[in-house]
Design an enzyme around this catalytic site. Structure first.
Site, PDB file in Angstrom:
ATOM      1  N   ARG A  40      56.311  38.543  49.371  1.00  0.00           N
ATOM      2  CA  ARG A  40      55.405  38.529  50.047  1.00  0.00           C
ATOM      3  C   ARG A  40      55.611  37.737  51.294  1.00  0.00           C
ATOM      4  O   ARG A  40      54.316  37.333  52.098  1.00  0.00           O
ATOM      5  CB  ARG A  40      53.783  37.917  48.909  1.00  0.00           C
ATOM      6  CG  ARG A  40      52.630  37.348  50.059  1.00  0.00           C
ATOM      7  CD  ARG A  40      51.323  37.074  48.551  1.00  0.00           C
ATOM      8  NE  ARG A  40      50.588  37.370  48.509  1.00  0.00           N
ATOM      9  CZ  ARG A  40      49.038  35.874  49.083  1.00  0.00           C
ATOM     10  NH1 ARG A  40      49.638  34.701  49.140  1.00  0.00           N
ATOM     11  NH2 ARG A  40      48.216  36.160  49.283  1.00  0.00           N
ATOM     12  N   ILE A  66      45.647  38.322  54.485  1.00  0.00           N
ATOM     13  CA  ILE A  66      45.941  39.060  53.194  1.00  0.00           C
ATOM     14  C   ILE A  66      45.458  38.495  51.732  1.00  0.00           C
ATOM     15  O   ILE A  66      45.098  37.384  51.953  1.00  0.00           O
ATOM     16  CB  ILE A  66      47.865  38.884  52.983  1.00  0.00           C
ATOM     17  CG1 ILE A  66      48.316  38.704  51.526  1.00  0.00           C
ATOM     18  CG2 ILE A  66      47.914  37.217  53.174  1.00  0.00           C
ATOM     19  CD1 ILE A  66      50.467  39.175  52.396  1.00  0.00           C
ATOM     20  N   SER A  67      45.618  39.274  50.930  1.00  0.00           N
ATOM     21  CA  SER A  67      44.794  39.125  50.086  1.00  0.00           C
ATOM     22  C   SER A  67      45.051  38.339  48.764  1.00  0.00           C
ATOM     23  O   SER A  67      46.066  38.572  48.912  1.00  0.00           O
ATOM     24  CB  SER A  67      44.241  40.699  49.001  1.00  0.00           C
ATOM     25  OG  SER A  67      42.629  41.136  49.634  1.00  0.00           O
ATOM     26  N   GLN A  68      43.957  37.549  47.818  1.00  0.00           N
ATOM     27  CA  GLN A  68      44.446  36.870  46.614  1.00  0.00           C
ATOM     28  C   GLN A  68      45.306  37.586  46.094  1.00  0.00           C
ATOM     29  O   GLN A  68      45.080  38.895  45.894  1.00  0.00           O
ATOM     30  CB  GLN A  68      43.929  36.640  45.776  1.00  0.00           C
ATOM     31  CG  GLN A  68      43.953  35.121  45.108  1.00  0.00           C
ATOM     32  CD  GLN A  68      42.654  35.061  43.903  1.00  0.00           C
ATOM     33  OE1 GLN A  68      41.527  35.497  43.922  1.00  0.00           O
ATOM     34  NE2 GLN A  68      43.169  34.549  43.047  1.00  0.00           N
ATOM     35  N   PRO A  69      47.371  37.363  45.795  1.00  0.00           N
ATOM     36  CA  PRO A  69      47.932  38.423  44.222  1.00  0.00           C
ATOM     37  C   PRO A  69      46.953  38.520  43.404  1.00  0.00           C
ATOM     38  O   PRO A  69      47.653  39.961  43.032  1.00  0.00           O
ATOM     39  CB  PRO A  69      48.945  37.299  44.307  1.00  0.00           C
ATOM     40  CG  PRO A  69      49.035  36.374  45.666  1.00  0.00           C
ATOM     41  CD  PRO A  69      47.713  35.973  45.877  1.00  0.00           C
TER      42      PRO A  69
END
Length: 219
Positions: A40, A66-69
């Site tokens: 990431r 960038i989205s939360q995992p």
């Protein structure tokens, strides 16, 4: 230019992140393995790289994140991606979600609304050597010329479910989209049973940047 190095430290942080999102309820081993596989930190600007393995969303420019995992894993798990699936993603962003889909064996078609972000991500994916179909434009209308798709995923919050996306799903296909206002959304999973029948499931408590476009938010 950011060096694409994946050290033991990065790998250790990634393993810890996978355990964290597993503890939050992600069950698909294929999804967890994809997140473990994909560095990431490659998708972060140098100034934020130390935060790459926190389970949080971070800015990537042009008003996008960038989205939360956990959210990436949750949406991907709902999508039930199988190797060889043709998957349409609305909102390329950094390319992280698209690369997760690629690792799962999907043929990925992805659209980005912000031109600068599209160009930046296009260059970056070439550096990674990952091949997918990238498009610049309004994703709310889908990609009718490449339809139908096995799966469709939307990575920005929509005011409504665009009809064009449902129409571009194969029978038996799945659409995953966050729907709500500009600040909070419900994750909606739509399974297309026939040309006239869909099954809808809803999951509360998500927050995405707004989906912009003709059938999204206006600016």
């Amino acid at each position: 230019m950011l060096k694409l190095e994946d050290t033991y430290l990065h790998q250790g942080k990634r393993r810890a992140l996978v355990q964290e999102i597993k503890a939050k309820g992600i069950r698909s081993e294929r999804v967890l393995d994809a997140i473990l596989t994909l560095p990431r930190h490659f998708f972060f600007d140098t100034a934020l790289i130390s935060h790459a393995y926190e389970d949080k969303a971070f800015p990537i420019g042009e008003g996008q994140t960038i989205s939360q995992p956990y959210t990436v894993a949750f949406q991907t798990e709902l999508l039930e991606v199988k190797p060889g699936d043709r998957v349409l993603e609305i909102g390329t962003g950094s390319g992280y979600q698209a690369c997760i889909l690629h690792i799962l064996g999907a043929e990925v078609f992805t659209i980005e609304y912000q031109k600068k972000l599209f160009e930046k991500t296009q260059r970056f994916l070439k550096r990674l050597g990952i091949e997918m179909h990238l498009f610049y434009g309004d994703g709310t209308g889908g990609l009718p010329q490449y339809a139908p798709f096995d799966k469709i995923i939307v990575t920005a919050g929509a005011p409504v479910v665009p009809e064009a996306l449902i129409s571009q799903l194969k029978i038996g296909g799945i659409l995953v989209i966050p729907v709500g206002d500009r600040k909070r959304q419900t994750m909606v999973k739509i399974t297309k049973k026939s040309s006239k029948e869909v099954i809808k499931e809803e999951f509360e408590g998500f927050a995405f940047v707004p989906l912009l476009g003709k059938d999204g938010w206006k600016g």
